[in-house]
Structures are given as structure tokens and as C-alpha cells.
Design a protein around this motif. Structure first.
Motif, PDB file in Angstrom:
ATOM      1  N   LEU A   1      -5.149  -2.496  -9.008  1.00 24.65           N
ATOM      2  CA  LEU A   1      -5.048  -1.255  -8.214  1.00 24.65           C
ATOM      3  C   LEU A   1      -3.950  -0.528  -8.971  1.00 24.65           C
ATOM      4  O   LEU A   1      -4.272   0.866  -8.750  1.00 24.65           O
ATOM      5  CB  LEU A   1      -4.689  -1.560  -6.894  1.00 24.65           C
ATOM      6  N   VAL A   2      -2.935  -1.091  -9.598  1.00 27.26           N
ATOM      7  CA  VAL A   2      -2.427  -0.252 -10.358  1.00 27.26           C
ATOM      8  C   VAL A   2      -2.097  -0.791 -11.912  1.00 27.26           C
ATOM      9  O   VAL A   2      -2.314  -1.772 -12.098  1.00 27.26           O
ATOM     10  CB  VAL A   2      -0.794  -0.459  -9.578  1.00 27.26           C
ATOM     11  N   GLU A   3      -1.602   0.126 -12.631  1.00 30.61           N
ATOM     12  CA  GLU A   3      -1.452  -0.179 -13.963  1.00 30.61           C
ATOM     13  C   GLU A   3      -0.108   0.298 -14.628  1.00 30.61           C
ATOM     14  O   GLU A   3       0.028   1.200 -13.942  1.00 30.61           O
ATOM     15  CB  GLU A   3      -2.719   0.148 -14.882  1.00 30.61           C
TER      16      GLU A   3
ATOM     17  N   SER B   1       4.388  -4.449  -6.843  1.00 24.86           N
ATOM     18  CA  SER B   1       3.634  -3.394  -7.700  1.00 24.86           C
ATOM     19  C   SER B   1       3.118  -4.673  -8.668  1.00 24.86           C
ATOM     20  O   SER B   1       2.043  -4.620  -8.997  1.00 24.86           O
ATOM     21  CB  SER B   1       4.641  -2.645  -8.411  1.00 24.86           C
ATOM     22  N   SER B   2       3.627  -5.993  -8.928  1.00 21.38           N
ATOM     23  CA  SER B   2       2.976  -6.789  -9.835  1.00 21.38           C
ATOM     24  C   SER B   2       1.824  -7.491  -9.066  1.00 21.38           C
ATOM     25  O   SER B   2       0.755  -7.308  -9.778  1.00 21.38           O
ATOM     26  CB  SER B   2       4.151  -8.027 -10.196  1.00 21.38           C
ATOM     27  N   SER B   3       1.837  -7.129  -7.752  1.00 21.79           N
ATOM     28  CA  SER B   3       0.431  -7.922  -7.161  1.00 21.79           C
ATOM     29  C   SER B   3      -0.638  -6.814  -7.242  1.00 21.79           C
ATOM     30  O   SER B   3      -1.665  -7.032  -7.513  1.00 21.79           O
ATOM     31  CB  SER B   3       0.940  -8.089  -5.805  1.00 21.79           C
ATOM     32  N   LEU B   4      -0.269  -5.601  -7.217  1.00 27.19           N
ATOM     33  CA  LEU B   4      -1.048  -4.387  -7.175  1.00 27.19           C
ATOM     34  C   LEU B   4      -1.631  -4.274  -8.714  1.00 27.19           C
ATOM     35  O   LEU B   4      -2.940  -4.182  -8.638  1.00 27.19           O
ATOM     36  CB  LEU B   4      -0.368  -3.125  -6.742  1.00 27.19           C
ATOM     37  N   VAL B   5      -0.691  -4.761  -9.795  1.00 28.85           N
ATOM     38  CA  VAL B   5      -1.387  -4.627 -11.070  1.00 28.85           C
ATOM     39  C   VAL B   5      -2.604  -6.116 -11.398  1.00 28.85           C
ATOM     40  O   VAL B   5      -3.213  -5.633 -11.786  1.00 28.85           O
ATOM     41  CB  VAL B   5      -0.142  -4.973 -11.990  1.00 28.85           C
ATOM     42  N   GLN B   6      -2.106  -6.999 -10.696  1.00 26.57           N
ATOM     43  CA  GLN B   6      -2.882  -8.262 -10.851  1.00 26.57           C
ATOM     44  C   GLN B   6      -3.924  -7.932 -10.261  1.00 26.57           C
ATOM     45  O   GLN B   6      -5.235  -8.449 -10.604  1.00 26.57           O
ATOM     46  CB  GLN B   6      -2.191  -9.349 -10.200  1.00 26.57           C
TER      47      GLN B   6
ATOM     48  N   TYR C   1       0.739  -1.268  -0.112  1.00 24.77           N
ATOM     49  CA  TYR C   1       0.030  -0.107  -0.029  1.00 24.77           C
ATOM     50  C   TYR C   1       0.916   1.274   0.061  1.00 24.77           C
ATOM     51  O   TYR C   1       0.391   2.353  -0.479  1.00 24.77           O
ATOM     52  CB  TYR C   1      -0.959  -0.010   1.004  1.00 24.77           C
ATOM     53  N   ALA C   2       2.194   1.217   0.428  1.00 28.48           N
ATOM     54  CA  ALA C   2       3.035   2.366   0.394  1.00 28.48           C
ATOM     55  C   ALA C   2       3.268   2.668  -1.120  1.00 28.48           C
ATOM     56  O   ALA C   2       3.351   3.851  -1.437  1.00 28.48           O
ATOM     57  CB  ALA C   2       4.343   2.075   1.166  1.00 28.48           C
ATOM     58  N   ILE C   3       3.250   1.525  -2.046  1.00 23.34           N
ATOM     59  CA  ILE C   3       3.324   1.965  -3.373  1.00 23.34           C
ATOM     60  C   ILE C   3       2.151   2.823  -3.840  1.00 23.34           C
ATOM     61  O   ILE C   3       2.281   3.910  -4.345  1.00 23.34           O
ATOM     62  CB  ILE C   3       3.654   0.723  -4.203  1.00 23.34           C
ATOM     63  N   LEU C   4       1.010   2.199  -3.367  1.00 20.12           N
ATOM     64  CA  LEU C   4      -0.166   2.847  -3.785  1.00 20.12           C
ATOM     65  C   LEU C   4      -0.285   4.257  -3.302  1.00 20.12           C
ATOM     66  O   LEU C   4      -0.567   5.293  -4.010  1.00 20.12           O
ATOM     67  CB  LEU C   4      -1.452   2.025  -3.403  1.00 20.12           C
ATOM     68  N   PHE C   5       0.069   4.393  -2.144  1.00 18.23           N
ATOM     69  CA  PHE C   5       0.219   5.848  -1.578  1.00 18.23           C
ATOM     70  C   PHE C   5       1.115   6.795  -2.646  1.00 18.23           C
ATOM     71  O   PHE C   5       0.877   7.838  -2.794  1.00 18.23           O
ATOM     72  CB  PHE C   5       0.919   5.715  -0.126  1.00 18.23           C
ATOM     73  N   HIS C   6       2.088   6.554  -2.799  1.00 20.46           N
ATOM     74  CA  HIS C   6       3.319   7.108  -3.418  1.00 20.46           C
ATOM     75  C   HIS C   6       2.615   7.489  -4.900  1.00 20.46           C
ATOM     76  O   HIS C   6       2.717   8.715  -5.312  1.00 20.46           O
ATOM     77  CB  HIS C   6       4.619   6.749  -3.410  1.00 20.46           C
TER      78      HIS C   6
ATOM     79  N   ALA D   1       0.792   3.418 -12.239  1.00 18.91           N
ATOM     80  CA  ALA D   1       0.102   4.833 -12.135  1.00 18.91           C
ATOM     81  C   ALA D   1      -1.299   3.810 -11.447  1.00 18.91           C
ATOM     82  O   ALA D   1      -1.613   2.641 -11.794  1.00 18.91           O
ATOM     83  CB  ALA D   1      -0.471   5.272 -13.413  1.00 18.91           C
ATOM     84  N   PRO D   2      -1.963   4.618 -10.549  1.00 20.10           N
ATOM     85  CA  PRO D   2      -3.053   3.965  -9.733  1.00 20.10           C
ATOM     86  C   PRO D   2      -4.159   4.094 -10.780  1.00 20.10           C
ATOM     87  O   PRO D   2      -4.285   4.858 -11.750  1.00 20.10           O
ATOM     88  CB  PRO D   2      -3.291   5.185  -8.582  1.00 20.10           C
ATOM     89  N   THR D   3      -5.161   2.954 -10.472  1.00 21.73           N
ATOM     90  CA  THR D   3      -6.259   2.852 -11.272  1.00 21.73           C
ATOM     91  C   THR D   3      -7.559   3.690 -10.650  1.00 21.73           C
ATOM     92  O   THR D   3      -7.348   3.850  -9.300  1.00 21.73           O
ATOM     93  CB  THR D   3      -6.473   1.341 -11.523  1.00 21.73           C
ATOM     94  N   SER D   4      -8.425   3.725 -11.076  1.00 25.90           N
ATOM     95  CA  SER D   4      -9.617   4.169 -10.329  1.00 25.90           C
ATOM     96  C   SER D   4     -10.007   3.196  -9.078  1.00 25.90           C
ATOM     97  O   SER D   4     -10.249   3.586  -8.198  1.00 25.90           O
ATOM     98  CB  SER D   4     -10.774   4.267 -11.085  1.00 25.90           C
ATOM     99  N   GLU D   5      -9.741   1.877  -9.401  1.00 22.73           N
ATOM    100  CA  GLU D   5     -10.106   0.877  -8.168  1.00 22.73           C
ATOM    101  C   GLU D   5      -8.919   1.189  -6.936  1.00 22.73           C
ATOM    102  O   GLU D   5      -9.284   0.957  -5.786  1.00 22.73           O
ATOM    103  CB  GLU D   5     -10.171  -0.509  -8.630  1.00 22.73           C
ATOM    104  N   GLY D   6      -7.962   1.320  -7.567  1.00 17.64           N
ATOM    105  CA  GLY D   6      -6.748   1.564  -6.401  1.00 17.64           C
ATOM    106  C   GLY D   6      -7.273   2.717  -5.747  1.00 17.64           C
ATOM    107  O   GLY D   6      -6.770   2.840  -4.707  1.00 17.64           O
ATOM    108  N   LEU D   7      -7.662   3.764  -6.428  1.00 15.51           N
ATOM    109  CA  LEU D   7      -7.853   5.085  -5.669  1.00 15.51           C
ATOM    110  C   LEU D   7      -9.102   4.727  -4.605  1.00 15.51           C
ATOM    111  O   LEU D   7      -8.976   5.171  -3.443  1.00 15.51           O
ATOM    112  CB  LEU D   7      -8.295   6.047  -6.574  1.00 15.51           C
ATOM    113  N   ARG D   8      -9.873   3.992  -4.997  1.00 12.55           N
ATOM    114  CA  ARG D   8     -11.163   3.623  -4.372  1.00 12.55           C
ATOM    115  C   ARG D   8     -10.594   2.726  -3.122  1.00 12.55           C
ATOM    116  O   ARG D   8     -10.953   3.111  -1.772  1.00 12.55           O
ATOM    117  CB  ARG D   8     -12.112   2.820  -4.811  1.00 12.55           C
ATOM    118  N   VAL D   9      -9.666   1.885  -3.123  1.00 10.90           N
ATOM    119  CA  VAL D   9      -9.230   1.006  -2.043  1.00 10.90           C
ATOM    120  C   VAL D   9      -8.347   1.883  -1.175  1.00 10.90           C
ATOM    121  O   VAL D   9      -8.208   1.741   0.013  1.00 10.90           O
ATOM    122  CB  VAL D   9      -8.365  -0.240  -2.603  1.00 10.90           C
ATOM    123  N   PHE D  10      -7.527   2.699  -1.820  1.00  8.77           N
ATOM    124  CA  PHE D  10      -6.554   3.784  -0.944  1.00  8.77           C
ATOM    125  C   PHE D  10      -7.522   4.511   0.026  1.00  8.77           C
ATOM    126  O   PHE D  10      -7.372   4.764   1.097  1.00  8.77           O
ATOM    127  CB  PHE D  10      -5.717   4.440  -1.759  1.00  8.77           C
TER     128      PHE D  10
END
Length: 172
Positions: free
Chosen positions: A92-94, A84-89, A52-57, A108-117
């Protein structure tokens, strides 16, 4: 001038206060670590909490290369790549083409990544509000102001140490 090279007269009383602050900061970090460990090492979606630190950044600093994320998070590139591969899978990230270098990609974060964040942020804020619920508002405001000031001071000191280290390396 870097903090490490300037001469500052520090009294014994100031050192005692610094020692007490150091002990309280260690206690604080341990408590936060225990609170995080109590949540579990993986979120409800199966993603490592550390990812989630990756998503935050990415949300706060915009799309970035893996190497920049590793530098920002003080982590190995292999760790950032795995997380980040896990986030892509999980959607949450693309990966996007880097406009400056088409051979490279940006995360880059996806809209789902932003929602989860935002959901994680809401849960954190709820927990902190509960912890501080019996504090007077003035104390909560003072805590925020002083933590912001402490963080700024630490960040400035880190930059000064880095500048000092770069200057020493050039002079060597």
C-alpha cells in the motif's frame, strides 16, 4: 495575538453553552470510537486500523519522511515505522529516495494503497449517509458547515497556542 493571552469577556451563558458543547463532543468521540472498535482493530487485509492514518496523510499531503508523519500524527517514530512497514509489506506504501537528501527515504502511497484508501472512504461515506438518512438536507448541510467552522477554529487556536509557546520559549 494568541488566544491564551488576549482578554475576552465571556459570559456565564457562553460558558454554559461551551460546557454543553464539550459534553456533546466527548459523547461524539466515544460514539465514533465505539463505531471504529465495532469494525475491528485490523482491516480485512490484516493492517492495523491506525495505520490507515498514515495512508491518509500520504495521499492528501504527498510523500513524507517518517519523522514528519510522526509529527503530523502526534505519534512516536517507532510506531510510525512499525505501521508503515506493514503498509509497505502489504503493497500500500512504497519507499522512495528523498530527492533533497539521497540518504533518506520518503514514504509514498502506491496505486493499490490509493485503491484501498478509496474503498475505505466509500464504506465510511455509506455508513455516514445511512446515519444521516432521515435528516433533512438542510440539517446535513448545516452540520457540514458548522463542523468545518469548528475545525477551522480549533486549528487556528492550536496554531496560536504553538506560536505563543514558541514566543515564550524565546523570551525565557
Amino acid at each position: 495575538m494568541a488566544a491564551a493571552t488576549r482578554e475576552v469577556a465571556i459570559t456565564a451563558g457562553e460558558l454554559d453553552l461551551a460546557d454543553e458543547l464539550g459534553m456533546q463532543l466527548v459523547r461524539f468521540m466515544r460514539a465514533v470510537h465505539k463505531a471504529k472498535a465495532g469494525v475491528v482493530t485490523h482491516g480485512q487485509d490484516g493492517i492495523e486500523r491506525a495505520a490507515y492514518a498514515i495512508l491518509f496523510h500520504l495521499i492528501h499531503d504527498g510523500p513524507q519522511r517518517t519523522s514528519k508523519l510522526a509529527e503530523s500524527l502526534h505519534a512516536e517514530i517507532s510506531t510510525i515505522s512499525r505501521q508503515s512497514s506493514s503498509l509497505v509489506q502489504h503493497g500500500l506504501v512504497e519507499r522512495q529516495a528523498d530527492p533533497e537528501d539521497g540518504r533518506a527515504c520518503l514514504l509514498a502511497p502506491t496505486s493499490e494503497g490509493l485503491r484501498v484508501f478509496e474503498e475505505n472512504r466509500r464504506q465510511r461515506n455509506q455508513w455516514l449517509a445511512e446515519v444521516l438518512a432521515d435528516w433533512p438536507e438542510e440539517d446535513r448541510l448545516t452540520l457540514n458547515r458548522l463542523l468545518a467552522r469548528l475545525n477551522s477554529g480549533i486549528e487556528t487556536s492550536i496554531l496560536q497556542m504553538a506560536d505563543h509557546g514558541s514566543a515564550e520559549a524565546k523570551g525565557a
